[in-house]
Design a protein around this motif. Structure first.
Motif, PDB file in Angstrom:
ATOM      1  N   ASN A 178       4.119  12.314   5.585  1.00 39.90           N
ATOM      2  CA  ASN A 178       5.120  11.374   6.080  1.00 39.90           C
ATOM      3  C   ASN A 178       4.424  10.054   6.380  1.00 39.90           C
ATOM      4  O   ASN A 178       3.680   9.939   7.360  1.00 39.90           O
ATOM      5  CB  ASN A 178       5.793  11.915   7.341  1.00 39.90           C
ATOM      6  CG  ASN A 178       6.682  13.112   7.053  1.00 39.90           C
ATOM      7  OD1 ASN A 178       7.474  13.093   6.115  1.00 39.90           O
ATOM      8  ND2 ASN A 178       6.563  14.161   7.857  1.00 39.90           N
ATOM      9  N   ILE A 179       4.638   9.070   5.509  1.00 41.16           N
ATOM     10  CA  ILE A 179       4.019   7.756   5.680  1.00 41.16           C
ATOM     11  C   ILE A 179       5.000   6.865   6.429  1.00 41.16           C
ATOM     12  O   ILE A 179       6.129   6.649   5.978  1.00 41.16           O
ATOM     13  CB  ILE A 179       3.669   7.121   4.324  1.00 41.16           C
ATOM     14  CG1 ILE A 179       2.798   8.068   3.491  1.00 41.16           C
ATOM     15  CG2 ILE A 179       2.958   5.794   4.520  1.00 41.16           C
ATOM     16  CD1 ILE A 179       2.586   7.591   2.062  1.00 41.16           C
ATOM     17  N   LEU A 180       4.582   6.353   7.568  1.00 37.40           N
ATOM     18  CA  LEU A 180       5.420   5.490   8.404  1.00 37.40           C
ATOM     19  C   LEU A 180       4.918   4.058   8.289  1.00 37.40           C
ATOM     20  O   LEU A 180       3.819   3.727   8.725  1.00 37.40           O
ATOM     21  CB  LEU A 180       5.382   5.970   9.857  1.00 37.40           C
ATOM     22  CG  LEU A 180       6.027   7.346  10.081  1.00 37.40           C
ATOM     23  CD1 LEU A 180       5.355   8.076  11.230  1.00 37.40           C
ATOM     24  CD2 LEU A 180       7.516   7.200  10.334  1.00 37.40           C
ATOM     25  N   ASP A 181       5.732   3.217   7.672  1.00 37.45           N
ATOM     26  CA  ASP A 181       5.392   1.808   7.467  1.00 37.45           C
ATOM     27  C   ASP A 181       5.994   0.997   8.609  1.00 37.45           C
ATOM     28  O   ASP A 181       7.204   1.054   8.851  1.00 37.45           O
ATOM     29  CB  ASP A 181       5.942   1.341   6.119  1.00 37.45           C
ATOM     30  CG  ASP A 181       5.557  -0.102   5.800  1.00 37.45           C
ATOM     31  OD1 ASP A 181       4.628  -0.625   6.437  1.00 37.45           O
ATOM     32  OD2 ASP A 181       6.209  -0.702   4.915  1.00 37.45           O
ATOM     33  N   THR A 182       5.167   0.247   9.316  1.00 36.30           N
ATOM     34  CA  THR A 182       5.637  -0.504  10.484  1.00 36.30           C
ATOM     35  C   THR A 182       5.564  -2.005  10.233  1.00 36.30           C
ATOM     36  O   THR A 182       4.734  -2.473   9.459  1.00 36.30           O
ATOM     37  CB  THR A 182       4.783  -0.181  11.728  1.00 36.30           C
ATOM     38  OG1 THR A 182       3.431  -0.607  11.497  1.00 36.30           O
ATOM     39  CG2 THR A 182       4.795   1.309  12.016  1.00 36.30           C
ATOM     40  N   PRO A 183       6.429  -2.783  10.884  1.00 31.57           N
ATOM     41  CA  PRO A 183       6.337  -4.239  10.772  1.00 31.57           C
ATOM     42  C   PRO A 183       5.040  -4.741  11.407  1.00 31.57           C
ATOM     43  O   PRO A 183       4.560  -4.175  12.395  1.00 31.57           O
ATOM     44  CB  PRO A 183       7.561  -4.744  11.542  1.00 31.57           C
ATOM     45  CG  PRO A 183       8.449  -3.560  11.709  1.00 31.57           C
ATOM     46  CD  PRO A 183       7.562  -2.375  11.730  1.00 31.57           C
ATOM     47  N   GLY A 184       4.488  -5.801  10.844  1.00 27.52           N
ATOM     48  CA  GLY A 184       3.264  -6.362  11.396  1.00 27.52           C
ATOM     49  C   GLY A 184       3.498  -7.516  12.344  1.00 27.52           C
ATOM     50  O   GLY A 184       2.583  -7.928  13.057  1.00 27.52           O
ATOM     51  N   GLY A 226      15.516   0.695  -6.544  1.00 25.57           N
ATOM     52  CA  GLY A 226      15.134   0.103  -5.274  1.00 25.57           C
ATOM     53  C   GLY A 226      13.679   0.377  -4.946  1.00 25.57           C
ATOM     54  O   GLY A 226      12.957   1.013  -5.701  1.00 25.57           O
ATOM     55  N   THR A 227      13.237  -0.109  -3.781  1.00 22.15           N
ATOM     56  CA  THR A 227      11.872   0.129  -3.337  1.00 22.15           C
ATOM     57  C   THR A 227      11.866   1.205  -2.273  1.00 22.15           C
ATOM     58  O   THR A 227      12.874   1.485  -1.636  1.00 22.15           O
ATOM     59  CB  THR A 227      11.254  -1.168  -2.764  1.00 22.15           C
ATOM     60  OG1 THR A 227      12.074  -1.632  -1.687  1.00 22.15           O
ATOM     61  CG2 THR A 227      11.183  -2.248  -3.822  1.00 22.15           C
ATOM     62  N   VAL A 228      10.692   1.819  -2.078  1.00 22.71           N
ATOM     63  CA  VAL A 228      10.600   2.877  -1.079  1.00 22.71           C
ATOM     64  C   VAL A 228      10.497   2.316   0.322  1.00 22.71           C
ATOM     65  O   VAL A 228      10.676   3.024   1.302  1.00 22.71           O
ATOM     66  CB  VAL A 228       9.379   3.783  -1.365  1.00 22.71           C
ATOM     67  CG1 VAL A 228       9.562   4.502  -2.678  1.00 22.71           C
ATOM     68  CG2 VAL A 228       8.072   2.993  -1.359  1.00 22.71           C
ATOM     69  N   SER A 229      10.183   1.047   0.453  1.00 20.82           N
ATOM     70  CA  SER A 229      10.039   0.435   1.770  1.00 20.82           C
ATOM     71  C   SER A 229      10.596  -0.984   1.689  1.00 20.82           C
ATOM     72  O   SER A 229      10.742  -1.556   0.609  1.00 20.82           O
ATOM     73  CB  SER A 229       8.564   0.417   2.173  1.00 20.82           C
ATOM     74  OG  SER A 229       8.415   0.038   3.516  1.00 20.82           O
ATOM     75  N   ASP A 230      10.937  -1.554   2.857  1.00 18.70           N
ATOM     76  CA  ASP A 230      11.529  -2.898   2.905  1.00 18.70           C
ATOM     77  C   ASP A 230      12.783  -2.976   2.027  1.00 18.70           C
ATOM     78  O   ASP A 230      12.957  -3.898   1.236  1.00 18.70           O
ATOM     79  CB  ASP A 230      10.513  -3.957   2.462  1.00 18.70           C
ATOM     80  CG  ASP A 230       9.489  -4.254   3.533  1.00 18.70           C
ATOM     81  OD1 ASP A 230       9.521  -3.579   4.564  1.00 18.70           O
ATOM     82  OD2 ASP A 230       8.644  -5.139   3.330  1.00 18.70           O
ATOM     83  N   LEU A 284       0.827  -1.203   0.000  1.00 30.22           N
ATOM     84  CA  LEU A 284       0.000   0.000   0.000  1.00 30.22           C
ATOM     85  C   LEU A 284       0.866   1.259   0.000  1.00 30.22           C
ATOM     86  O   LEU A 284       0.563   2.234  -0.706  1.00 30.22           O
ATOM     87  CB  LEU A 284      -0.929  -0.012   1.211  1.00 30.22           C
ATOM     88  CG  LEU A 284      -1.852   1.206   1.373  1.00 30.22           C
ATOM     89  CD1 LEU A 284      -2.762   1.360   0.154  1.00 30.22           C
ATOM     90  CD2 LEU A 284      -2.683   1.074   2.650  1.00 30.22           C
ATOM     91  N   VAL A 285       1.940   1.264   0.788  1.00 28.35           N
ATOM     92  CA  VAL A 285       2.849   2.417   0.806  1.00 28.35           C
ATOM     93  C   VAL A 285       3.396   2.674  -0.599  1.00 28.35           C
ATOM     94  O   VAL A 285       3.432   3.820  -1.082  1.00 28.35           O
ATOM     95  CB  VAL A 285       4.010   2.185   1.796  1.00 28.35           C
ATOM     96  CG1 VAL A 285       5.065   3.267   1.652  1.00 28.35           C
ATOM     97  CG2 VAL A 285       3.493   2.163   3.220  1.00 28.35           C
TER      98      VAL A 285
END
Length: 731
Positions: free
Chosen positions: A92-98, A61-65, A40-41
């Motif tokens: 500011n999108i903060l992606d967190t581990p699930g 590269g990717t924006v996350s992970d 989704l991010v």
């Protein structure tokens, strides 16, 4: 918000330095592992024009992970910041581990954000850990919205998922959790599944078609109107129920048509104050598409409905000596108050700190005061120093884009803060301040490690220090009783990441060894012993004889030494020598090599020689006497017992209590904790709960948590004691 007639595509898409807090939105994505947060991010970044294709930045590269560990494990293990520009706002999108093992990263994301977007999978539902985070957010009044993903799944049912969310998150008011859009299904596939190709806005009654890869607006068909009317009426009633205008409901029930502008304004206010929780849908963009389904609606929700940093109260601030300090919330011209929410190490840049600025403005090359958080009980060094910050940057995947400043309400990465750790406060060097730290979970899974080689031993201390500086949910222990280095973690996955970072990031190879608990010995009954140390081999000899009596004492008494010698049988200058020898032997143990505790040793008699007696001789005699006394009585092996408190859902109370009994635990009480939960209190031998952090998660399906504290040492069962004696260092 979310139902605006015209979508505004992201212009540059690249995050820049914000000029006013009102133009900033900080949102954290929350959801269980596999719910689709990272996808989704990347879809939101694509829609905002920040990437050239789904999830890709200019370097491919990717924006996350983007961390190597995340690539290998195929899951998020750390907090990631993805800043994008959208319609004049910086988001500011903060992606967190699930995964539950990385809840520390989630808590850091909640601290840095002003609102939360809960991501739930249409095919998997809502898990227990997501419910617990929702309750945490509710306790502090954080605004929340829900986005349903995985609509492409054959088992996906948006209507059913919305109902589950209302029951799970709505509590006593399920009408506070309602959809803003209904999914529009395309032609049915051969397998009977009709893919979602668009959304129908319930407030505007407009259709948003994403089937071409871009959002196109149209009128809904007449066959869709009845479905829209029913859902729309319920949504309007839910919004009006949260309106500050108390006459609005009467007017609506009286047949008055409420204008769209009023409804949107009331909706935005209700979302911002955390009393209404809209449900939206989203799906990643197809190959070659420019926008993912529902991403425009989500970005509009974030910018229109989520609060600005100006609306968030600042955390409590004090001076270093503890005096309360009043700081105006989110004032770019106020005193500098910023917090390190994450620390990472870059092989080229060094330490990089992700910082949320709560007051003032942070600028490159400024000298700031770094106030330590006081987590010395977790192996963190307390500190209070001035440091000059390096460059300010906005992260984007592996890239770092330079910023000219970072105002109150915004986030940025700061380079070269060599002493700053996660949770530290940054303030002006001439006006040092300290923010109240956020609560972190206690790590309860022990990982005993040893350096693999002499070369690794030299690097181990520095590597572990860096590891705990980055992650305050880890606790480093140098156990003086077992002589082990123990890294306390939140779970097995957390431990695996720690070991991999030690190996790959800091070049330290370690071996994992069995974790030891601090066993003890004590006398089961009274006994006596005679220590005779007489040697003569030419020259100066050794002569010392002492007689002692040993009796057990209540738990917690330690070693008590009593002198009852009469007539000078043991000269006064040698009585401390006997005591020293007894205590030295007690520290080594008398049966299995574990320290002896809770006994009284009484010196009753002895003999000395005018020439050959010495301090060393009487120390040896005292040790020999204690060992002889131990041979004539039973020695108990004592194990540490912990007081364990388990907070568990009522459905799992029986399973938890049964498991505790199987661990030789004694349940001492239960009490209702509200919200369908029960607190179970028990006393359990520590040797039985080494892996309880992992096992409890399995028993309760991730819905329970526990804490533990040392209670006392008590005798362990004979058969277990015998098995341990065979493995003990003293045998």
């Amino acid at each position: 918000m979310g139902d605006k007639a015209n979508a505004h595509p992201g212009a540059a898409g690249r995050a820049t330095a914000a000029d006013h807090p009102a133009s900033v939105r900080n949102v954290v994505l929350v959801g269980h592992s596999g719910s689709g947060k990272t996808t989704l991010v990347e879809a939101l970044a694509l829609t905002a024009g920040a990437v050239n294709r789904a999830g890709r930045v200019e370097d491919g590269g990717t924006v996350s992970d983007y961390d190597e560990i995340e690539h290998r494990q195929q899951r998020s293990v750390q907090l990631s910041l993805v800043p994008v520009d959208w319609d004049g706002y910086k988001i500011n999108i903060l992606d967190t581990p699930g995964y539950a093992d990385f809840v520390g990263e989630l808590r850091a994301g909640l601290r840095a954000a002003d609102a939360a977007l809960f991501v739930v999978s249409a095919s998997d539902g809502v898990d227990g850990s997501t419910r617990m985070v929702w309750e945490e957010c509710a306790a502090v009044g954080m605004p929340r919205a829900i986005v349903v993903t995985h609509l492409e799944s054959a088992r996906a049912d948006f209507e059913e998922m919305t109902r589950i969310c209302a029951e799970t998150f709505g509590g006593d008011d399920p009408d506070a959790v309602l959809p803003l859009y209904l999914p529009l299904h395309g032609a049915e596939a051969p397998d009977g599944h009709a893919p979602v190709t668009g959304l129908i806005g319930l407030l505007t009654q407009r259709l948003f078609d994403y089937s071409s890869g871009e959002r196109k607006e149209a009128e809904p068909g007449p066959d869709q109107q009845p479905l829209i009317d029913e859902a729309r009426n319920r949504l309007i009633e839910g919004i009006i129920a949260e309106s500050e205008d108390e006459t609005l409901m009467d007017r609506y029930l009286g047949g008055e048509e409420i204008d769209l502008k009023t409804l949107v304004q009331d909706l935005e206010r209700a979302v911002a104050r955390g009393s209404f929780f809209p449900v939206l849908a989203a799906a990643p963009a197809a190959e070659g598409a420019r926008q993912g389904l529902g991403t425009v609606e989500l970005l509009e929700l974030v910018t229109g409905g989520f609060p600005t940093p100006l609306e968030r109260p600042a955390p409590a601030v004090t001076t270093p000596d503890g005096a309360a300090r009043e700081v105006k919330a989110c004032d770019p011209d106020g005193p500098l108050v910023a917090e390190v929410v994450k620390t990472a190490s870059d092989p080229y840049v060094g330490r990089v700190s992700l910082v949320r600025v709560f007051s003032g403005t942070l600028r490159p090359d400024a000298t700031v005061h770094v106030s330590g958080h006081g987590l010395t009980d977790r192996g963190h060094e307390d500190h209070d120093v001035d440091e000059r910050i390096g460059a300010l940057t906005a992260p984007f995947g592996k890239q770092q884009r330079a910023l000219t400043h970072c105002i109150a309400g915004d986030l940025a990465c700061v380079a070269k803060l060599n002493r700053a750790e996660t949770g530290d406060t940054l303030s002006a060097k001439d006006d040092p301040l300290l923010m109240k730290p956020w609560r972190m979970p206690d790590p309860l899974l022990p990982l005993a490690i040893e350096a693999h080689s002499k070369a690794d031993e030299d690097k181990l201390s520095q590597g572990l220090g860096r590891l705990v500086a980055e992650d305050p949910t880890m606790r480093l222990e140098q156990n003086p009783n077992t002589h082990q280095v123990v890294l306390w973690c939140l779970g097995e996955a957390h431990a695996d990441v720690a070991l991999e970072r030690l190996r790959n990031r800091y070049g330290v190879q370690v071996d994992v060894v069995p974790h030891k608990v601090s066993l003890r010995e004590t006398f089961a009954g009274s006994s006596a012993g005679r220590g005779r140390h007489v040697k003569q081999s030419g020259g100066h000899g050794q002569f010392a004889i002492c007689e002692i009596e040993v009796e057990p004492l209540p738990g917690g008494s330690g070693i008590e030494f009593v002198d009852k010698v009469v007539g000078g049988a043991v000269p006064r200058q040698f009585i401390p020598s006997v005591e020293k020898g007894v205590r030295a032997q007690a520290a080594k143990g008398v049966a299995a090599g574990y320290p002896l505790i809770d006994v009284r040793v009484t010196l009753t008699d002895g003999k000395a020689h005018s020439v050959d007696s010495s301090d060393a001789a009487f120390q040896t005699a005292g040790a020999l006497a204690l060992r002889e006394a131990a041979r004539d009585t039973k020695i108990h092996l004592l194990e540490p017992v912990a007081e364990v408190s388990v907070m568990v859902g009522d459905d799992y109370v029986g399973a938890v209590m049964s498991d505790l009994s199987g661990r030789r635990g004694r349940v001492v009480g239960t009490e209702q904790a509200g919200g369908g939960r029960t607190l179970v209190r028990a006393e359990v031998p520590e040797i039985e709960i080494g892996r309880y952090a992992v096992d409890l998660r399995s028993i309760s399906h991730g819905t329970a948590r526990f804490d533990r504290r040392y209670a006392r040492h008590e005798p362990m069962p004979q058969q277990i004691a015998e098995r341990l004696r065979e493995q003990a260092p003293g045998t």
